[in-house]
Scaffold this active site. Structure first.
Site, PDB file in Angstrom:
ATOM      1  CG  LEU A 146       9.620   1.306 -11.317  1.00 52.86           C
ATOM      2  CD1 LEU A 146       8.906   0.600 -10.169  1.00 52.86           C
ATOM      3  CD2 LEU A 146       9.013   0.888 -12.652  1.00 52.86           C
ATOM      4  CG  ASP A 147       7.769   7.787 -14.360  1.00 51.58           C
ATOM      5  OD1 ASP A 147       8.955   7.893 -14.731  1.00 51.58           O
ATOM      6  OD2 ASP A 147       6.795   7.782 -15.147  1.00 51.58           O
ATOM      7  CE  LYS A 148       8.020  12.383  -5.173  1.00 52.92           C
ATOM      8  NZ  LYS A 148       8.154  13.850  -4.940  1.00 52.92           N
ATOM      9  CB  THR A 150       5.415   4.257 -11.491  1.00 53.97           C
ATOM     10  OG1 THR A 150       4.918   5.159 -12.473  1.00 53.97           O
ATOM     11  CG2 THR A 150       5.093   2.832 -11.928  1.00 53.97           C
TER      12      THR A 150
END
Length: 326
Positions: A146-148, A150
């Site tokens: 997951l993106d930082k 998110t």
């Protein structure tokens, strides 16, 4: 970060791997240093790998990080565990936590926290081996990311067999359901729909990606969305992804002219919510896990930041629902 820029002399004969060429020239870098610390490589303005070959006249631009640690250390970082058994660990990742160590984020990651939680030893940093092996070594247990910024559900593997079992599902997407919730700026063109594009790196901003419909470059991405409700010019969206590309949801919502609220890369600062952080949460994951005969479903609680924004939207705007497509 240090930056190396060099043009291959026009008199240079033949072709050679980039890493070997850099190591052979005066003022260059050895291959171990390149492999461990490189963050970006561009040949004639196009992103490349260390294994690419260079020839006379090529413009080489490399950015790297100096202080790469010797190992990935366990760190006592609290985790919100949704489920755990002998094979998998499902975490409700907090916003702001990076999934695995990489350039600029060598500590404080989910991997560092998991190593401590599992009682593991530090993982030595590899150098003299293929790039793919170096990257895999930095991601023990990680099968998706997951993106930082998110938050939400992420599943990790506690052993090699489980990692292969889970990774296969993420590669094939057979029976796998990844569902997100998002608060977006703007209203989508339809109550529900599917976005199918190729995703390519934005040449004007190397940190961003953009949607392309020509299919000539990039990676194919497919996103299904449903607008749950609208409040003024804001939309509460439920999103499922059929592929797992970097920034996929953020790029596709931008493509719909509905960028995710609080997205510093793809949305403009919002006047009503100037301090909003990324309103994107991995809310539900349906997946087969080792030892189970039926798919397991893991759900993330609605984050506090969502509840706070929704409280203001419900206070200031009347709820509307987009008409169903006929």
């Amino acid at each position: 970060m240090p930056f190396f820029s060099r043009t291959v002399p026009p008199t240079y004969k033949g072709e050679e791997r980039l890493d070997k060429y850099i190591a052979s020239i005066p003022g260059g870098m050895n291959r171990s240093r390149l492999k461990s610390g490189v963050t970006s490589i561009f040949i004639n303005g196009k992103k490349q790998k260390l294994s690419c070959k260079v020839k006379a006249g090529d413009q080489i631009d490399i950015q790297w990080e100096e202080n790469v640690p010797d190992n990935i250390s366990p760190e006592n970082i609290p985790l919100d565990i949704l489920y755990e058994d002998e094979n998998v660990c499902v975490v409700n990742k907090r916003q702001g936590m990076v999934t695995h160590p990489a350039a600029g984020n060598w500590s404080g990651t989910l991997v560092n926290a998991l190593l401590f939680h599992w009682g593991r030893q530090a993982v030595p940093e590899l150098t003299d081996c293929p790039d793919s092996q170096i990257l895999a070594n930095r991601r023990p247990g990680i099968v998706h990311r997951l993106d930082k910024e998110t938050s939400g559900v992420i599943i990790t593997a506690k052993n090699r067999d489980a990692q292969e079992f889970l990774s296969l599902q993420f590669r094939n997407h057979a029976g796998l359901v990844k569902e997100y919730i998002a608060i977006c700026c703007g209203r989508p063109p339809h109550q529900h729909g599917t976005v199918r594009t190729w995703i390519v790196r934005d040449p004007k901003n190397r940190k961003r990606f953009k949607a392309s419909e020509d299919g000539q470059q990039g990676k194919f991405a497919e996103t299904h969305y449903r607008c749950i409700s609208c409040y003024g010019n804001y939309s509460l969206m439920k999103i499922r992804i059929a592929t797992g590309r970097t920034h996929q949801i953020r790029v596709h919502m931008k493509h719909l002219n509905c960028p995710v609220l609080g997205d510093g890369l793809y949305a403009r600062p919002d006047k009503k919510f100037p301090k909003a952080t990324l309103m994107l949460n991995s809310s539900r994951l349906k997946i087969m896990i080792p030892g189970k005969e039926e798919p397991s479903v893991f759900v993330s609680p609605t984050p506090v930041r969502f509840l706070e924004v929704m409280k203001i939207l419900k206070r200031d705007f009347k709820k509307t629902v987009l008409p169903r497509d006929r």
